[in-house]
Design a protein around this motif. Structure first.
Motif, PDB file in Angstrom:
ATOM      1  N   VAL A  13       0.839  -1.204   0.000  1.00  0.00           N
ATOM      2  CA  VAL A  13       0.000   0.000   0.000  1.00  0.00           C
ATOM      3  C   VAL A  13       0.867   1.244   0.000  1.00  0.00           C
ATOM      4  O   VAL A  13       0.612   2.197  -0.730  1.00  0.00           O
ATOM      5  N   SER A  17       0.542   3.565  -3.281  1.00  0.00           N
ATOM      6  CA  SER A  17      -0.448   4.612  -3.052  1.00  0.00           C
ATOM      7  C   SER A  17      -0.079   5.903  -3.756  1.00  0.00           C
ATOM      8  O   SER A  17      -0.940   6.701  -4.100  1.00  0.00           O
ATOM      9  N   LYS A  53      -8.346  -0.700 -12.010  1.00  0.00           N
ATOM     10  CA  LYS A  53      -8.403  -1.442 -10.745  1.00  0.00           C
ATOM     11  C   LYS A  53      -8.605  -0.444  -9.607  1.00  0.00           C
ATOM     12  O   LYS A  53      -7.889   0.543  -9.510  1.00  0.00           O
ATOM     13  N   ASP A  54      -9.608  -0.696  -8.751  1.00  0.00           N
ATOM     14  CA  ASP A  54      -9.865   0.232  -7.647  1.00  0.00           C
ATOM     15  C   ASP A  54      -9.506  -0.346  -6.284  1.00  0.00           C
ATOM     16  O   ASP A  54      -9.733   0.286  -5.268  1.00  0.00           O
ATOM     17  N   ASN A  55      -8.923  -1.553  -6.283  1.00  0.00           N
ATOM     18  CA  ASN A  55      -8.471  -2.114  -5.010  1.00  0.00           C
ATOM     19  C   ASN A  55      -7.136  -2.821  -5.225  1.00  0.00           C
ATOM     20  O   ASN A  55      -6.755  -3.128  -6.334  1.00  0.00           O
ATOM     21  N   PHE A  56      -6.437  -3.043  -4.113  1.00  0.00           N
ATOM     22  CA  PHE A  56      -5.150  -3.723  -4.183  1.00  0.00           C
ATOM     23  C   PHE A  56      -5.361  -5.222  -4.113  1.00  0.00           C
ATOM     24  O   PHE A  56      -5.173  -5.930  -5.067  1.00  0.00           O
ATOM     25  N   SER A  59     -10.319  -6.367  -0.118  1.00  0.00           N
ATOM     26  CA  SER A  59     -11.108  -5.152   0.114  1.00  0.00           C
ATOM     27  C   SER A  59     -10.250  -3.916   0.356  1.00  0.00           C
ATOM     28  O   SER A  59     -10.765  -2.871   0.732  1.00  0.00           O
ATOM     29  N   MET A  60      -8.948  -4.007   0.142  1.00  0.00           N
ATOM     30  CA  MET A  60      -8.070  -2.844   0.325  1.00  0.00           C
ATOM     31  C   MET A  60      -8.241  -1.904  -0.864  1.00  0.00           C
ATOM     32  O   MET A  60      -7.783  -2.168  -1.961  1.00  0.00           O
ATOM     33  N   LYS A  61      -8.952  -0.797  -0.648  1.00  0.00           N
ATOM     34  CA  LYS A  61      -9.270   0.150  -1.713  1.00  0.00           C
ATOM     35  C   LYS A  61      -8.110   1.089  -2.000  1.00  0.00           C
ATOM     36  O   LYS A  61      -7.370   1.486  -1.107  1.00  0.00           O
ATOM     37  N   ARG A  62      -7.985   1.457  -3.268  1.00  0.00           N
ATOM     38  CA  ARG A  62      -7.016   2.468  -3.688  1.00  0.00           C
ATOM     39  C   ARG A  62      -7.585   3.847  -3.413  1.00  0.00           C
ATOM     40  O   ARG A  62      -8.782   4.016  -3.237  1.00  0.00           O
ATOM     41  N   ASP A  95     -16.702   1.738  -8.462  1.00  0.00           N
ATOM     42  CA  ASP A  95     -16.019   0.444  -8.575  1.00  0.00           C
ATOM     43  C   ASP A  95     -14.966   0.436  -9.684  1.00  0.00           C
ATOM     44  O   ASP A  95     -14.819  -0.542 -10.416  1.00  0.00           O
TER      45      ASP A  95
END
Length: 106
Positions: A13, A17, A53-56, A59-62, A95
């Motif tokens: 992250v 990030s 892609k909106d997550n890593f 459920s870890m969101k960018r 999403d």
């Protein structure tokens, strides 16, 4: 082992990030981002639907701002394929997806 997994997730992250994965191409840099009021005298070419892609992992969101920037960058890049020089967001990012109208104004 669990501590190592958490440490790796935190490192991932932290490293990603600050990254924007979708860059504006040379051609895309000539495409403006506008709102509906700015394109009244323009010709609508088409609508493009872009996705990033909106997550890593799981459920870890960018960062939502970075996702929105990448969606806009992708729309600008795609607009050049259809002869467009302006994009207008049609929907809000959801999403990791967003729709943009492509216009030819010049």
């Amino acid at each position: 082992m669990k501590k190592l997994s958490i440490l790796l997730a935190v490192a991932l992250v932290s490293l990603t990030s600050a990254c924007t994965w979708v860059k504006v191409s040379d051609q895309g840099s000539n495409v403006a981002v506008a709102n509906t009021a700015n394109v009244r005298s323009c010709e609508k070419v088409r609508t493009v639907n872009v996705k990033v892609k909106d997550n890593f992992v799981g459920s870890m969101k960018r960062d939502p701002n970075k996702v929105a920037t990448e969606l806009t960058n992708m729309a600008r890049n795609e607009a050049t394929q259809f002869g467009g020089d302006t994009v207008v967001p049609v929907t809000q990012p959801t999403d990791g997806r967003q729709s943009f109208d492509v216009y030819k104004c010049n």
